[in-house]
Design a protein around this motif. Structure first.
Motif, mmCIF file in Angstrom:
data_model
loop_
_atom_site.group_PDB
_atom_site.id
_atom_site.type_symbol
_atom_site.label_atom_id
_atom_site.label_comp_id
_atom_site.label_asym_id
_atom_site.label_seq_id
_atom_site.Cartn_x
_atom_site.Cartn_y
_atom_site.Cartn_z
ATOM 1 N N UNK A 83 1.105 -1.367 -0.359
ATOM 2 C CA UNK A 83 -0.241 -0.023 -0.477
ATOM 3 C C UNK A 83 1.158 1.210 0.400
ATOM 4 N N UNK A 84 0.692 2.397 0.792
ATOM 5 C CA UNK A 84 1.319 3.660 0.496
ATOM 6 C C UNK A 84 2.726 3.535 2.015
ATOM 7 N N UNK A 85 2.671 1.896 2.391
ATOM 8 C CA UNK A 85 3.433 2.858 3.374
ATOM 9 C C UNK A 85 5.232 2.704 3.004
ATOM 10 N N UNK A 86 5.472 2.663 1.787
ATOM 11 C CA UNK A 86 6.882 2.947 1.748
ATOM 12 C C UNK A 86 6.663 4.517 1.182
ATOM 13 N N UNK A 87 5.698 5.194 0.920
ATOM 14 C CA UNK A 87 5.820 6.514 0.096
ATOM 15 C C UNK A 87 6.129 7.295 1.831
ATOM 16 N N UNK A 88 5.315 6.776 2.767
ATOM 17 C CA UNK A 88 4.980 7.068 4.422
ATOM 18 C C UNK A 88 6.357 7.383 4.777
ATOM 19 N N UNK A 89 7.322 6.340 4.938
ATOM 20 C CA UNK A 89 8.475 6.173 5.132
ATOM 21 C C UNK A 89 9.494 6.856 4.547
ATOM 22 N N UNK A 90 9.417 6.785 3.274
ATOM 23 C CA UNK A 90 10.174 7.342 2.362
ATOM 24 C C UNK A 90 10.829 9.009 3.499
ATOM 25 N N UNK A 91 8.876 10.032 3.059
ATOM 26 C CA UNK A 91 8.913 10.802 3.386
ATOM 27 C C UNK A 91 9.432 11.469 4.823
ATOM 28 N N UNK A 92 9.291 10.113 5.421
ATOM 29 C CA UNK A 92 9.567 9.708 6.780
ATOM 30 C C UNK A 92 11.124 10.215 7.495
ATOM 31 N N UNK A 95 12.222 13.568 6.010
ATOM 32 C CA UNK A 95 12.708 14.298 7.211
ATOM 33 C C UNK A 95 13.471 14.949 8.465
ATOM 34 N N UNK A 96 13.470 13.893 8.653
ATOM 35 C CA UNK A 96 14.385 13.640 10.095
ATOM 36 C C UNK A 96 15.536 12.225 9.901
ATOM 37 N N UNK A 97 16.138 12.439 10.260
ATOM 38 C CA UNK A 97 17.278 11.630 9.890
ATOM 39 C C UNK A 97 17.519 10.997 11.010
ATOM 40 N N UNK A 98 16.661 10.479 12.024
ATOM 41 C CA UNK A 98 16.971 9.940 12.875
ATOM 42 C C UNK A 98 15.695 7.883 12.063
ATOM 43 N N UNK A 100 15.471 5.302 10.534
ATOM 44 C CA UNK A 100 16.175 4.488 9.050
ATOM 45 C C UNK A 100 15.536 3.237 8.832
ATOM 46 N N UNK A 101 15.365 3.450 7.339
ATOM 47 C CA UNK A 101 14.218 2.560 6.691
ATOM 48 C C UNK A 101 15.158 1.336 6.431
ATOM 49 N N UNK A 102 13.936 0.118 6.202
ATOM 50 C CA UNK A 102 14.984 -1.140 5.829
ATOM 51 C C UNK A 102 13.555 -2.381 5.003
ATOM 52 N N UNK A 103 14.388 -2.695 3.595
ATOM 53 C CA UNK A 103 13.244 -3.166 2.870
ATOM 54 C C UNK A 103 13.924 -4.361 2.926
ATOM 55 N N UNK A 104 13.004 -5.603 3.302
ATOM 56 C CA UNK A 104 13.671 -7.236 3.380
ATOM 57 C C UNK A 104 13.335 -7.555 1.685
ATOM 58 N N UNK A 105 14.447 -8.521 0.909
ATOM 59 C CA UNK A 105 13.776 -8.983 -0.468
ATOM 60 C C UNK A 105 12.632 -9.658 -0.233
ATOM 61 N N UNK A 106 11.831 -10.333 0.534
ATOM 62 C CA UNK A 106 11.056 -10.564 0.304
ATOM 63 C C UNK A 106 10.305 -10.498 1.798
ATOM 64 N N UNK A 107 8.476 -10.727 2.520
ATOM 65 C CA UNK A 107 8.151 -11.234 3.819
ATOM 66 C C UNK A 107 8.799 -11.722 4.425
ATOM 67 N N UNK A 108 9.166 -11.604 5.084
ATOM 68 C CA UNK A 108 10.002 -12.667 6.787
ATOM 69 C C UNK A 108 9.196 -12.305 7.938
ATOM 70 N N UNK A 109 8.337 -11.552 7.646
ATOM 71 C CA UNK A 109 7.414 -11.809 9.660
ATOM 72 C C UNK A 109 7.858 -10.265 11.355
#
Length: 357
Positions: A83-92, A95-98, A100-109
């Motif tokens: 959904x739009x989660x990734x865009x929200x996290x990129x914006x966050x 805005x604030x370098x505190x 740190x966003x990571x995205x695995x290659x596949x869902x892992x739980x």
């Protein structure tokens, strides 16, 4: 009210009684200027796992930006949201370098995400936060100060409130045990710590190798039962966290699995207490496939022996949901009660009440 953090500032808006807030949001959005990361490693690392949570995530992030303790980082594992989660996290993150966003290659739980986030953490203190919950502005300040003043405490929780999807308070948990003795006694039959509301010394987590990967749910309960007695538990007697309960949350979707994995964690804890080497059956199985086979055998036997007890638990949670006018959630819980024990006649009556409204 305006609070200052370095060169930035933000305004904290009034809660619940703000008619201009978006549906489901008890706050209006907070106006934020980007903040610079303090030099060196942060004091606190906040671990968050998120999957398809664009509805509640903005408010959760705002509640972290609003903290009076500014020396933290937020490590977010986006579990391949669609959904739009990734865009929200990129914006966050912009805005604030505190953040740190990571995205695995596949869902892992959740469990794997938390362990991965822990490996990236730079702070000596590890705080948890769920992506649909809220932290009080003074949460991190209070918890960090408590650990500083109590060096023997390894895990500190707090009182918390349960809120629904619209941010309305369902109940407030203010009768939880406060000290180590009371919390360890409570752990023999329940969980007196809200996972998203805890702060833990990183040294405690790393000594235990984090969460056990085979516990896809109830990973927090298993962790608490593995913490050695030289580290104490505590709950701070202040409501510093809002835990959201809704039909999409893990605890509703996997309630039976939660109960069974808690039963397994407690069984393994009791086994360790009587083992000369303080190891349990899972500790002795180093192969992940063998561990999964052991868990499946345990769960089949547990369900045969305890289906009536689980049915009663679902009946009670369904009644509570109905009392709070959460009719969809009540129907889900009561259907499970009936499935586990078709002779649970009260479940039919409450289910009909939830269905008819």
């Amino acid at each position: 009210m305006r609070r200052h953090l370095g060169n930035g500032f933000f305004k904290i808006k009034a809660r619940f009684k703000n008619t201009s807030a978006k549906p489901g949001y008890p706050f209006r959005p907070i106006l934020i200027r980007p903040l610079a990361m303090p030099p060196g490693s942060p004091k606190i690392s906040i671990l968050m796992s998120v999957y398809n949570d664009e509805r509640f995530l903005p408010l959760a992030l705002d509640s972290l930006r609003a903290q009076t303790e500014a020396d933290f980082e937020v490590i977010v594992l986006d579990d391949c949201s669609s959904d739009g989660t990734a865009a929200l996290l990129r914006q966050a993150q912009a805005q604030d370098e505190r953040f740190r966003v990571f995205r695995p290659d596949r869902r892992q739980g959740l469990t794997a995400n938390l362990n991965q986030a822990l490996s990236y953490a730079r702070g000596d203190l590890i705080a948890r936060m769920d992506s649909d919950d809220l932290s009080d502005p003074k949460r991190l300040e209070r918890q960090a100060a408590f650990l500083r003043e109590h060096p023997n405490v390894g895990v500190a929780g707090c009182f918390f409130e349960k809120i629904d999807a619209n941010g309305h308070t369902l109940e407030t948990q203010t009768t939880l045990p406060l000290d180590d003795t009371g919390i360890r006694q409570y752990l023999q039959g329940g969980n007196p710590l809200c996972h998203g509301a805890v702060i833990i010394r990183k040294s405690v987590l790393t000594a235990l190798n984090g969460y056990r990967p085979c516990f896809k749910v109830a990973q927090d309960y298993d962790l608490w039962l593995r913490i050695p007695p030289e580290w104490q538990f505590a709950n701070i007697p202040e409501v510093l966290y809002s835990h959201r309960r809704h039909g999409w949350s893990i605890s509703y979707q996997k309630r039976l699995l939660q109960h069974q994995m808690k039963s397994l964690a407690l069984t393994l804890y009791r086994e360790r207490q009587h083992a000369p080497d303080h190891l349990d059956a899972l500790d002795r199985l180093t192969d992940a496939t063998a561990q999964q086979a052991f868990i499946e055998r345990f769960m089949r036997q547990d369900l045969r022996e305890n289906h009536a007890r689980y049915s009663h638990l679902f009946l009670e949670t369904g009644r509570r949901s109905l009392r709070h006018r959460q009719r969809k959630e009540a129907r889900q819980q009561l259907q499970m009660a009936i499935q586990l024990n078709p002779w649970q006649l009260k479940a039919y009556r409450y289910w009909l009440e939830a269905y008819l409204g």
